[in-house]
Design an enzyme around this catalytic site. Structure first.
Site, PDB file in Angstrom:
ATOM      1  N   SER A 126      -7.663  -0.761  -2.091  1.00  9.37           N
ATOM      2  CA  SER A 126      -6.603  -1.712  -2.017  1.00  9.37           C
ATOM      3  C   SER A 126      -6.430  -2.303  -0.396  1.00  9.37           C
ATOM      4  CB  SER A 126      -5.130  -1.220  -2.354  1.00  9.37           C
ATOM      5  OG  SER A 126      -4.029  -1.887  -1.864  1.00  9.37           O
ATOM      6  N   TYR A 158       1.350   5.492  -0.177  1.00  4.98           N
ATOM      7  CA  TYR A 158      -0.009   4.640  -1.263  1.00  4.98           C
ATOM      8  C   TYR A 158      -1.046   4.232  -0.320  1.00  4.98           C
ATOM      9  CZ  TYR A 158      -1.629   0.968  -4.007  1.00  4.98           C
ATOM     10  OH  TYR A 158      -2.422   0.201  -4.559  1.00  4.98           O
TER      11      TYR A 158
END
Ligand code: NDP
Ligand code: 8X3
Length: 248
Positions: free
Chosen positions: A134, A147
Site C-alpha cells: 500500500s 496499518y
C-alpha cells in the site's frame, strides 16, 4: 498455470481471481467466508478452487496449503492480498486488539503463506509472488500507525525475498495502491459504518478493483527475465500534502 489468491472473497482478490481465470489461469481463492468463495466458484467454474481458512491461524494455514489436491499443489503465482486496516485512531488511543489483528493478518499471515509456498517454487524453478502492499507503507498519515507499518513490512519483505531468491527464476513484486473504492476495505476499517466508509470515496474517482487486477496481470505477463520490483498507483485525484508544523 496455477495461482493462489488470498482474500478472494471480496474486493481486489475477487477481481484478481476473475482476471486470472479469464487469462487462462487456474485459481485457488482463499478467505474466511465460505459462502462468498462458493459464489465466486459458481461464476468461475472448475478453474476456481475455494479454500476457506483464517490466515491468522497457523495450523489452519499449514493444513490448507499442505492438503491441496495434487493437481492444484504446484502453485506458480501467489498473490498475497488478504489484509485489513482497523480504525484510524491515533496511536495513544488505538485499540490494542485491532493492532494485533492487523499484524497477525498483514504480516504474520502473509509471511507464513509465503514460507509454505516458496520451497515448491524454488524446487520447480518457477514462480512469482505478488504482494499487495500500500502507499500506506511508503508515506505516513495520521491514524495510519500500525496499518502503515504492516505495509512497510510487506515492502521490505518483498525486497528481501528478491535478495534471497537471487540466482533462481522466482520473481517477487510489491503492488502499492492508493485510494481504491469498490471494496470492503473502509467498511472493515470503520467496523461496518457504511456512511463513514462511503464518505471516504465521496466526490473522488478512485481506483477500482479491476485496475488492481489489471496491474497484477500486467506484472505477471512481463517476460520471464523481467522482475517488476514494485509498482505504486494512485487515483489522479489523490496527491500529496505538505508536512505539518505544530507552532506554539
Ligand atoms: P476487502 O476488505 O474488500 O478484502 C479483504 C480480503 O482479505 C477479503 O477477501 C477477506 O476475506 C480477506 N481477509 C481479511 N482477513 C482475513 C483473515 N484473517 N483470513 C483470511 N482472509 C482474510 O479489502 P480490499 O480488497 O480493498 O483489500 C485487499 C488488500 O489490498 C488488503 O491487503 C489491503 O490492505 C490492500 N489495500 C487496499 C486498498 C484500498 O484502498 N482498498 C489500498 C491499498 C492496499 P474474509 O473476510 O472472507 O476472510
Ligand atoms: C489503503 C490505502 O491510504 O487508506 O492501503 O491507507 S490508505
Amino acid at each position: 498455470m496455477i495461482a493462489m489468491v488470498t482474500g478472494a472473497s471480496s474486493g481486489f482478490g475477487e477481481a484478481i481471481s476473475r482476471a486470472l481465470v479469464q487469462a487462462g489461469w487456474k485459481v485457488i481463492g482463499t478467505g474466511r467466508r465460505v459462502e462468498r468463495l462458493a459464489g465466486l466458484q459458481q461464476e468461475l467454474g472448475q478453474a476456481f478452487l475455494p479454500l476457506a481458512f483464517d490466515i491468522q491461524d497457523k495450523e489452519a494455514t499449514q493444513a490448507a496449503i499442505t492438503g491441496l489436491p495434487m493437481e492444484w499443489a504446484a502453485i506458480d503465482l501467489l498473490v498475497n492480498n488478504a489484509g485489513l486496516a482497523l480504525g484510524l485512531a491515533p496511536a495513544h488511543q488505538a485499540d490494542m486488539d485491532e493492532w494485533e489483528q492487523m499484524i497477525a493478518t498483514n504480516v504474520t499471515g502473509l509471511a507464513r503463506i509465503s514460507r509454505l509456498v516458496l520451497p515448491g517454487m524454488v524446487a520447480r524453478q518457477k514462480g512469482h509472488i505478488v504482494n499487495i502492499g500500500s502507499i500506506a507503507g511508503n508515506y505516513p498519515y495520521p491514524g495510519g500507525n500500525v496499518y502503515g507499518a504492516t505495509k512497510a513490512f510487506v515492502k521490505q519483505f518483498s525486497l528481501n525475498l528478491r535478495a534471497d531468491l537471487a540466482g533462481t527464476p522466482v520473481r517477487v513484486t510489491n503492488v502499492e495502491p492508493g485510494l481504491c473504492g469498490g471494496t470492503e476495505f473502509s467498511n472493515v476499517r470503520f467496523h461496518g459504518d457504511d456512511a463513514k466508509a462511503a464518505a471516504v470515496y465521496q466526490g473522488v474517482e478512485s481506483i477500482q478493483p479491476e485496475d488492481i487486477a489489471n496491474t497484477v496481470l500486467w506484472v505477471c505477463q512481463q517476460p520471464a527475465h523481467v522482475n517488476i520490483n514494485s509498482i505504486e498507483l494512485m487515483p489522479v485525484a489523490q496527491s500529496f500534502g505538505p508536512l505539518t508544523i505544530s507552532r506554539r
